[in-house]
Design a protein around this motif. Structure first.
Motif, PDB file in Angstrom:
ATOM      1  N   UNK A  55      85.139 -72.716   1.556  1.00 55.08           N
ATOM      2  CA  UNK A  55      84.101 -72.001   0.493  1.00 55.08           C
ATOM      3  C   UNK A  55      82.998 -71.657   1.621  1.00 55.08           C
ATOM      4  N   UNK A  56      82.459 -70.491   1.095  1.00 54.36           N
ATOM      5  CA  UNK A  56      81.158 -69.930   1.903  1.00 54.36           C
ATOM      6  C   UNK A  56      80.040 -69.468   1.059  1.00 54.36           C
ATOM      7  N   UNK A  57      78.891 -69.548   1.531  1.00 55.52           N
ATOM      8  CA  UNK A  57      77.823 -68.936   0.742  1.00 55.52           C
ATOM      9  C   UNK A  57      77.564 -67.636   1.316  1.00 55.52           C
ATOM     10  N   UNK A  58      77.676 -66.723   0.387  1.00 58.39           N
ATOM     11  CA  UNK A  58      77.612 -65.130   0.734  1.00 58.39           C
ATOM     12  C   UNK A  58      76.232 -64.419   0.044  1.00 58.39           C
ATOM     13  N   UNK A  59      75.776 -63.306   0.368  1.00 64.13           N
ATOM     14  CA  UNK A  59      74.854 -62.513  -0.158  1.00 64.13           C
ATOM     15  C   UNK A  59      75.595 -61.523  -0.975  1.00 64.13           C
ATOM     16  N   UNK A  60      74.750 -60.799  -1.664  1.00 69.34           N
ATOM     17  CA  UNK A  60      75.263 -59.834  -2.754  1.00 69.34           C
ATOM     18  C   UNK A  60      75.843 -58.309  -2.013  1.00 69.34           C
ATOM     19  N   UNK A  61      75.355 -58.404  -0.709  1.00 66.17           N
ATOM     20  CA  UNK A  61      76.004 -57.124   0.202  1.00 66.17           C
ATOM     21  C   UNK A  61      77.395 -57.610   0.412  1.00 66.17           C
ATOM     22  N   UNK A  62      77.663 -58.859   0.907  1.00 66.28           N
ATOM     23  CA  UNK A  62      79.014 -59.213   1.346  1.00 66.28           C
ATOM     24  C   UNK A  62      79.863 -59.261   0.234  1.00 66.28           C
ATOM     25  N   UNK A  63      79.473 -59.728  -0.948  1.00 68.53           N
ATOM     26  CA  UNK A  63      80.324 -59.872  -2.012  1.00 68.53           C
ATOM     27  C   UNK A  63      80.630 -58.451  -2.602  1.00 68.53           C
ATOM     28  N   UNK A  64      79.849 -57.254  -2.510  1.00 71.28           N
ATOM     29  CA  UNK A  64      80.222 -55.819  -2.573  1.00 71.28           C
ATOM     30  C   UNK A  64      81.147 -55.531  -1.716  1.00 71.28           C
ATOM     31  N   UNK A  65      81.029 -55.779  -0.319  1.00 66.91           N
ATOM     32  CA  UNK A  65      81.963 -55.602   0.686  1.00 66.91           C
ATOM     33  C   UNK A  65      83.442 -55.943   0.297  1.00 66.91           C
ATOM     34  N   UNK A  66      83.303 -57.146  -0.107  1.00 64.06           N
ATOM     35  CA  UNK A  66      84.906 -57.841  -0.191  1.00 64.06           C
ATOM     36  C   UNK A  66      85.192 -57.351  -1.977  1.00 64.06           C
ATOM     37  N   UNK A  67      84.447 -57.032  -2.650  1.00 63.62           N
ATOM     38  CA  UNK A  67      85.018 -56.271  -3.766  1.00 63.62           C
ATOM     39  C   UNK A  67      85.839 -55.122  -3.359  1.00 63.62           C
ATOM     40  N   UNK A  68      85.193 -54.269  -2.821  1.00 68.12           N
ATOM     41  CA  UNK A  68      85.593 -52.902  -2.358  1.00 68.12           C
ATOM     42  C   UNK A  68      87.030 -52.990  -1.620  1.00 68.12           C
ATOM     43  N   UNK A  69      87.163 -54.368  -0.801  1.00 73.97           N
ATOM     44  CA  UNK A  69      88.526 -54.718  -0.255  1.00 73.97           C
ATOM     45  C   UNK A  69      89.369 -55.197  -0.785  1.00 73.97           C
ATOM     46  N   UNK A  70      88.979 -55.929  -1.783  1.00 72.85           N
ATOM     47  CA  UNK A  70      90.095 -56.775  -2.618  1.00 72.85           C
ATOM     48  C   UNK A  70      90.316 -56.062  -3.996  1.00 72.85           C
ATOM     49  N   UNK A  71      89.344 -55.465  -4.661  1.00 73.89           N
ATOM     50  CA  UNK A  71      89.621 -55.005  -6.067  1.00 73.89           C
ATOM     51  C   UNK A  71      89.822 -53.733  -6.179  1.00 73.89           C
ATOM     52  N   UNK A  72      89.728 -52.702  -5.295  1.00 71.84           N
ATOM     53  CA  UNK A  72      89.574 -51.449  -5.301  1.00 71.84           C
ATOM     54  C   UNK A  72      90.922 -50.956  -5.894  1.00 71.84           C
ATOM     55  N   UNK A  73      92.011 -51.602  -5.523  1.00 74.38           N
ATOM     56  CA  UNK A  73      93.255 -50.766  -5.912  1.00 74.38           C
ATOM     57  C   UNK A  73      94.073 -51.744  -7.136  1.00 74.38           C
ATOM     58  N   UNK A  74      93.233 -52.490  -7.606  1.00 67.96           N
ATOM     59  CA  UNK A  74      93.596 -53.270  -8.861  1.00 67.96           C
ATOM     60  C   UNK A  74      94.340 -54.457  -8.413  1.00 67.96           C
TER      61      UNK A  74
END
Length: 114
Positions: A55-74
């Motif tokens: 478990x990590x504490x992250x900021x909104x920018x990191x979450x947006x980057x991870x979303x792009x990496x993980x959710x972009x292709x469904x």
């Protein structure tokens, strides 16, 4: 905000560089999920078992980057889970796992390299 990571985003794994600005809070095991190898990274799906991760504490920018990496292709959907460190996001695999190798221990570090 917090995130639970269980595969290539963990420390010393292939995509850990995405977590450079994150603050590690601790290890955690989430119940009622199964872990499958998808090749170079895993997928967690609801089921009997548990998945080990960090478990990590992250900021909104990191979450947006991870979303792009993980959710972009469904492939993954972000879901809120409860941890000892507070609620955290977790990426849950959305595709079929038929024919994929289950990692019985629930720990990506225990996988047999492909």
């Amino acid at each position: 905000m917090r995130i639970f990571v269980y595969g290539s985003l963990r420390r010393k794994q292939g995509n850990s560089h995405w977590m450079t600005n994150a603050q590690w809070l601790g290890d955690f095991s989430v119940d009622n999920y199964q872990l499958y190898s998808l090749g170079h990274y895993p997928g967690a799906v609801p089921g009997e078992g548990s998945v080990q991760g960090e478990v990590y504490r992250i900021d909104a920018a990191t979450l947006a980057e991870l979303d792009a990496l993980r959710t972009a292709r469904g492939e993954y959907k972000r879901q809120l889970i409860q941890t000892p460190y507070g609620s955290a996001w977790m990426y849950v695999y959305q595709r079929a796992v038929n024919g994929r190798t289950r990692i019985e221990s629930g720990n990506w570090l225990d996988r047999t390299p492909t």
